[in-house]
Each structure stands twice: as structure tokens, then as C-alpha cells.
Design an enzyme around this catalytic site. Sequence first.
Site, PDB file in Angstrom:
ATOM      1  N   HIS A   1       1.122  -1.375   0.208  1.00  0.00           N
ATOM      2  CA  HIS A   1       0.021  -0.054  -0.275  1.00  0.00           C
ATOM      3  C   HIS A   1       0.344   1.067  -0.250  1.00  0.00           C
ATOM      4  O   HIS A   1       2.262   1.076   0.945  1.00  0.00           O
ATOM      5  CB  HIS A   1      -1.114   0.171   1.182  1.00  0.00           C
ATOM      6  CG  HIS A   1      -1.234   0.984   1.621  1.00  0.00           C
ATOM      7  ND1 HIS A   1      -1.539   1.935   2.538  1.00  0.00           N
ATOM      8  CD2 HIS A   1      -2.417   1.773   0.427  1.00  0.00           C
ATOM      9  CE1 HIS A   1      -2.208   3.559   2.867  1.00  0.00           C
ATOM     10  NE2 HIS A   1      -2.524   3.062   0.783  1.00  0.00           N
ATOM     11  N   SER A   2       0.591   2.041  -1.416  1.00  0.00           N
ATOM     12  CA  SER A   2       1.344   3.725  -1.196  1.00  0.00           C
ATOM     13  C   SER A   2       3.046   3.700  -1.502  1.00  0.00           C
ATOM     14  O   SER A   2       2.999   2.518  -1.520  1.00  0.00           O
ATOM     15  CB  SER A   2       1.103   4.417  -0.002  1.00  0.00           C
ATOM     16  OG  SER A   2       1.946   5.469   0.563  1.00  0.00           O
ATOM     17  N   MET A   3       3.395   3.734  -0.279  1.00  0.00           N
ATOM     18  CA  MET A   3       5.044   3.737  -0.538  1.00  0.00           C
ATOM     19  C   MET A   3       5.236   2.402  -0.851  1.00  0.00           C
ATOM     20  O   MET A   3       6.666   1.890  -0.780  1.00  0.00           O
ATOM     21  CB  MET A   3       5.705   4.624   0.913  1.00  0.00           C
ATOM     22  CG  MET A   3       5.569   6.150   0.386  1.00  0.00           C
ATOM     23  SD  MET A   3       6.116   6.378  -1.324  1.00  0.00           S
ATOM     24  CE  MET A   3       8.466   5.951  -1.435  1.00  0.00           C
TER      25      MET A   3
ATOM     26  N   GLN B   1      -1.179  -1.044  -4.151  1.00  0.00           N
ATOM     27  CA  GLN B   1      -2.516  -0.175  -4.150  1.00  0.00           C
ATOM     28  C   GLN B   1      -2.423   1.413  -3.775  1.00  0.00           C
ATOM     29  O   GLN B   1      -1.240   1.918  -2.611  1.00  0.00           O
ATOM     30  CB  GLN B   1      -3.455  -0.418  -2.867  1.00  0.00           C
ATOM     31  CG  GLN B   1      -3.336  -2.008  -3.577  1.00  0.00           C
ATOM     32  CD  GLN B   1      -3.936  -2.785  -1.726  1.00  0.00           C
ATOM     33  OE1 GLN B   1      -4.355  -2.023  -0.741  1.00  0.00           O
ATOM     34  NE2 GLN B   1      -5.232  -3.312  -1.841  1.00  0.00           N
TER      35      GLN B   1
ATOM     36  N   SER C   1       0.270   3.378  -4.811  1.00  0.00           N
ATOM     37  CA  SER C   1       2.125   3.657  -4.895  1.00  0.00           C
ATOM     38  C   SER C   1       2.020   4.567  -5.785  1.00  0.00           C
ATOM     39  O   SER C   1       1.841   4.127  -7.296  1.00  0.00           O
ATOM     40  CB  SER C   1       2.477   2.472  -4.805  1.00  0.00           C
ATOM     41  OG  SER C   1       2.291   1.397  -3.879  1.00  0.00           O
TER      42      SER C   1
END
Length: 938
Positions: A168-170, A195, A197
Site C-alpha cells: 500500500h502506498s510507499m 495499491q 503507490s
Amino acid sequence: MKLATVAFYGVALGLLAVGLRELLTGFEENRCSMTYMFEYPEYRRIALPRRVARLYPAYGLYLYGEGLYAQETRALKLTGAPVLFLPGNAGSYKQARSLGSVALRKAENMEGGLHFNVFTVDFNEELVALYGGSLLRQTHFLHESIKAILRLYKHLKSPPQSVVLVGHSMGGVVARALFTLPRFNTHLVSLIITQASPHQAPVLALDPYLLDFYSAVRQKWVNQANKLRNVTVLSVGGGYRDYQVRSGLTSLPCPRGDINKLSLVVTAVPRTWVSTDHLSIVWCKELVLATVRAFFDLIDPETRQFTEDLEKKMTVLNHHFIRHPVRMLGETQETSISILDFPEAWSEVNTLRLAYSTPKEGQVKYFMFALSSRRKAYSHFYCRSNNLEMTSWVYGCVHKNGSSCVHAVDLSMGTELLPPYKVLILSLSDLSSVTHLVVSASNLNGRQFTVECEWQRQESQTLSVPVPHVLSLGLAASEVTVNSSGLLHNIELQHFHQVYQAFRINVASQCKVNKDRLPNVYRIKVAWFREDSLTTVSVPSVTEISGMLHTSRPDNTSGVLLQLHTAPNCQYKVSIRTSLPKVLGQVLRFCGPMVPVYTAVTLLLACVGQLSSIRKLRRAAAMSLVVAKGLQPHKVNVSVYILHILLSCSCFLEVRSFLFLPPMDTLPPTFPDGTFHEGVPPVEEWPHLLSPLLYILGAAVAYWGSTLLRLIIRLISLLLAPLHRPSVSRDCGTLRLRTQILITVGLTVTGGTFCGALSIFVSFLFHLYRVLRLQMTQRSLSHMLNLAPRKHKEVENGAIDADSLRKAKECSSTPLLSECALQEVRDDLQLHLCISALFTLPVMLSAPSLIHWIRNLRYSTQLDPDPCWPHIVPLIIVYMLLINCNTLKLSNSKLLPLASCLPLPLAITMVTFSPLHLYRVVYFLLAALVPLALCCLL
């Protein structure tokens, strides 16, 4: 003049507020369903080798479990397929509970005991999106975690050889960064799902470590793509609800034609069709279900682990995330329809349209459409059904016996799932071997549904309408009327291909006869990126759709299509208007990083105005006046554009390399990677066209921010006044030379030993104290002298005439308690207010590293690496020197002409080289402040 200035910056602030409101709230409501745990979640910590635990004390690895499963896995004798969840910026390892809980519930219904072991990594909720110093450390810990996970399966006869990563993200960026490690075995990870990212570029580049990390990851995946073709990556963006990471940044950087890398927006995912914010994308039930279903379809029944077959992986991901046909590729396509015992089940349709609703009683029913008489007049066959069971339902008859078909080819693979029904569009040119089309409307289970089919001519079903110009501001509208005699209409939105375009699309439907109809679906279809959005409405209705893009068109591909799945015998009126709030929202979404740069430029040019006033009149102007004059687009924007043209010329390449100039900063390309030839995106000029607007927004932030700073200074000085003796000297709050040296050395040692951002913040507090003392002194002198209101007004308005200049020159011979003494304090206060506004920028830009250091104090007292070191040394020296600065010293300095001329070229250079490297703003401010500090000495 002052009223006009306030009005102008008030309008600019209003535009900024409208854009921010649209960016933060101008989207659909959250339609995600929440995922719930049926039993209490447990996170069992996995013991790591001592070396790993010693190197990464702040991190941890956990196994997710619930209820009976958590008890069964206490001994860590695992038999499932390993999945590892990676949290993102400031994310918690406990976010894995949505994925883990749904996977456990789904496994209860699976035969053979197939299940997953969901692991999760604790990255100590670090702010890695703003501080890049921890990214490489997280990547190394992830490598160690994967090896530790695979060691847990050594007792199995066929242990897993790889781990599936969900980032998720980073966390998704860290997952791809694994492959940059020199000792990483690429076979340990064969599937990555990310997700929200930001793969293209960081949202804000506040330190060089963040950009170096991104550069290494991009170089690995683009330049060595052939070595990573065995790794399948799926990137899902959140849509417009995610204002933290715009979906254009989630596009995977990859060479053209790499079929193992997929990028899409969650609004286009079948059976999801919702936009998610940056956090809800983790727990959105619709997306979690799609992910878990894909995981179970990826299991190899023989090994009970994730398949290594690249073709099957792509087939499964395409099925669940891109197009949801009745079955996956590879299954038998030919079938026999044996209904000779039910001759009454066959009906031949000779009309142009079929509308059939099944009865409550279960029955076998087939409709047959002859192709021979329709090939010349029609190009396509359209059929839809609100029976959402994904089973074969449309066939092509190749062997007909009387009134029935005994041998047929399944044509249902082209079925597309929409929210209210499934749709199939067949091109007649692809059906040369088929004599009849057969549509199954059987409902043996007694479930009622509706089937609607018709013959179509694509030319008559397609209309074109040019969209209004972005500068029409909603005053002009493009309209088109669709007299619907069909079930599908396509409207091409001409000239709609840039991200800064934004429209309000109104679709009004009217029907002659009121009766129950299937819902309408309005779909904005983008040809070059999977960012489709769908809107389901009833008929008749008036619906507003937001027409915006996540990515710009990369080449001359087909444009944006408004696809209307309509009701027959209804009229549709489509109106398209430019929406100014949405345009401003798009500008901030894509060009937001340039606003703080222009804020710095405005404050820098305000400092120029202040120094020019001191040099010419030996007086400081009011801060509000010089900040208002810091908006100079005719000097900055024009020069920046000319500089871009010059530095882009081949004849200047040698000059640029000789001067060691970095590449010019342009905003991250708004084109999805992999869509342009040879990996080279076309040049985008629209950020330059919008730069005057961004300058105005940045100047508004500087103007009202400085106003807020003055109010805060006055308020704090009122609170601190009882704690200080009244002063009448302009030297209040200054430091002795010895004290300056001691503080400078102490802060330098502190910055090198602990945290550079801490030293910057403390230096700022010292200077802030000087400003507060000047504010208190001004108030004390004003009360003592009891000046007339008219005099106050003239001074506060910055009205300076020849008489005032004469009085200013005579101030050196007047006593301390005089109007000239008060004027000197006021001049110094205005000067230091400007300097203090500039000083806030380094403090704000270094704040993430300070927060990271504070949160990790229990693990380490030193920030390593420190993005503020070693440039904090000259910055601290400048802070200390400018504390004792006053207008008299500056006006007598021989370096003042240089100090007042240097900021303008530095501001132009800042705009050229800093939008993607915000940390460089500090370097340019330092270059402008060093001559100013030297003016206090020479």
C-alpha cells in the site's frame, strides 16, 4: 492602492480555496463497503535472526490470525500460501487485517484446505513519503523478512519458492525496490500488487534520498526490464477520492509492450467500480474481494502454492481486474446445445430488437437470430442481461437442424460486466462461419431477469461533439441530442485529451412511455489508460458526470468516449460545460508542487523590495507592501520560459555541462508510461502556460501567510510582554559576539550529532525572539511617546516622502525617546519580519526529518542519513548574523547593491530547477541570504 491590493490577493486566495475545496471534497461519496473481522484479530510476531533484530530494532514481522486459525498457527507450522502485506507512509502493520480476514473467510468454503498465510511488516509508521532516508533500510528489512517467511515452510515436501507482495502506498514502491538489491534473488517474488503507490515520482521531493531511491528503482525496472519479465506487477490507483496520490502517479514505469505489468484505476475494476481514498483502498471490501478471488485462482492445485505460470497469472489478473468475462481463457470454447427434447424452447427473432423477461416458473428458452439477412445492413449485435451469473449465454450456431441449433461456438468470452447487467457486443465481420446467433434466456432456477438485444450500425450509433475551451469558464456549452431507438450510443468528446481540462457533463433523459426499464449506464471510456468511470442511473433522470482525466493522451490515439447504455424509445440530451472549480482542482492536483516554489519566489522578491527601499531611502517599507510587490510574472515567468528554451537547445548543452547545471525541472509527465514510443514522452508545454496562475496562487500564500505571521507575532508579544522589561533600544534581542559563536558552535554540533532539522528550528526560534523583542519595543515606545493617530497611519501605510527622508537622516542626533527612535525600531521590525518569513521555509521543508527523528528517539539519537547536513552550517551562521542586523548597518554596507540584485536571478533559477526538487529551495534561499548576512559585517 492598498484596498486594490487586498482585493486582488483576496480573489487569488478565493481561487486557491475553490481549487483546494474541489481537490479535497469534489468527488463522489465513499461507496466502499467496510470489511469486518468475525473474530478477534491477532498478530503473532515472527522471531528474526539476532543480526537482523539488531540492525532493524524499530521494525518487525507478524503473522495475521483469527480465532481457531490463530491457535493452530501458534507453533508456526504453516501449510498455506504466503502473502506479505507492506504498509505505506505512516501506515500500520495492522492494516493487513482486511486482506487477512477476507482470505480466511473465503478459505472456509474452499475444498482441499486451500488457504493463505498473511504476513505483515511493521515499518514503525515512518513518514517515508516525505523523508527518504529510511526507504533503503525498509527495503533491506523486507528482503530479510521474505527469507524468514520462506524458512517457516522448510518442513513441507513442496515448500513455496516465492512470496506474493501486497504493498500500500510507499509499500508498493519498496516492494519494487527489492530488485535493486545486489544480493536479491528475483525468484523470491513473482507477483506484486500495489495499491495507491506513486511509482512515477514522489508526491513531494523534500530530500535527495527520496529522489535517488526512485531513480534507482526506475532505472532497474526500465533499463533491465528483460531480466524482470518473470515478475508480474499490478498497480491499482484510487481515483479522484485519493487526493494524496493522484492516479496518474500509480502508472508503472515500464517499456512499451511489457504485458506482465498492468496499471489501472479502481473505478475500472469489475465488480468494484468505486473510487477510494488513500486509506480506504486497503479495506474497501469490493477491491479486497477482487484481490482474494484472484489469489485463489492463482493457486496451483498440485503444489497448493501460487503458480509460476506467467500466462496463467496474466489471465487471472485480466479476468478479475480488467475484464470479467464468463470464464477465463483456456477453457473449452465449443459446446453442443442439445435441446431436441424441447423444440418449444426455440424462438426465432425476425425483429430488429428483442426485449424478453423470464417468467417466475423455471424454463428452457433460446432465441435465434439469423445473420444472413443482417450482414449488409448492420455491423454489430448488442445484447445485455441483468442475470449476472457469469455463465455462457450467447452462442454462434455453425450447424443448424431445422428450427434448432445442434452445434454452436460459445461467443460469451467477450462479455463485459457492468454494475446492473452484463453486456456483449459482437462484430458481424468476425462471425463469417456463423449462420445464426443464439441467446440463452433459460432460468431453470426460477430467477427472473431481462434480456435485451438488437442489431446495430456503428456509424449511426456514434456521434461527435467538440468540448468547450477551458477558458470558456462554463459560459459556453456543447450540446448534443440523442433520439434513442437503440440500446447503445457512443459520443466522441473531441479535443478532450489534457489533464487540465475539466467539465460538467449533464445527461437528461426523457421517455415517451413510463414503464419499468433496465437502469442506464453512462461510461467515460479513456482509450490510452484504464481509468474508466461508470455512473448508473434510473430512467428518466437528470445526471451530472465529472469529466476529468488522470493522464493526458500520449499520441494520436483515439480520444475520450462517452458511452451511453440507454433505454429504447427515450430521448437523451447531453450538455458539456467547462467547470472552473474542477479546472482549479486539476491544476492543484498536477501542479501543486510548484505553489510552494512560487511562494518562496514571492518572499525572495519581497526581500529585494525591502533592501531596495533601505538602499535608496535608508528606510524599511511595510512588509505587506513589499510582499504585495513580490508578484512579478513579467520578470520571472518570461525569463524562466526563455531559459527553458535556451537550455533545451543543443548549442547550450556544452555550456550546461561546463557549469555543472542539473537537468531542468518539469512536472512529472502526465502520460502513462509504456504508451509512447521508445520510452520517450512528448514534451508538455501546459505547465508553462499555467505558470502565471501558479505564481498568483503562490503569491497569495505568501501575502496572507505573512499577514498571519504578523498577527501571530503581535499576539505572542502581548503574552510575553509581562515577562520582559520595557525596552526603547533597537538593539533589543541581539546577541553578543561571544554568545553568537557559542550558539553557532553548539547548534552545529547538535546538528551533526543528533538532527540537522533540530538545529534549524532552534536557530529560527532565536531569530523569532529577536522579532518578538522588536515588536514589544515598538509597542513600548508608542505608548511612551503617545504619537498622534495620523502619524501612526502614515508610518503603517509606508507613506514615505522627502520630509520623512530628511527626518530619517537626522535621527542619529536625536535622543532615544523620540519619534525617530520609534521609526528605527519600526524599520528594523519590518526588515526582520521579511527575514523571518524567509526563515520559515527551511523550517517547514525540514520538518518531516525532524518528526522522523523525534519518533525514532527510542531506537537512535542520531538521524542517519540526515538530509539537512552539512548545509545547515552556513544556514546557522546566517541565522546568527542576521539576528544583530538592522537597517542602519545595511544602509551603510558596500555589499547592499549586490545583496539586493542577486535574489531575482536566484528566483528565476529556483523556478527552473526546483519544482521536482523542493529541497533545493533551501539552497537558493541560502545563496540569497549569505550576501545579506555579510552586509551586517562589511
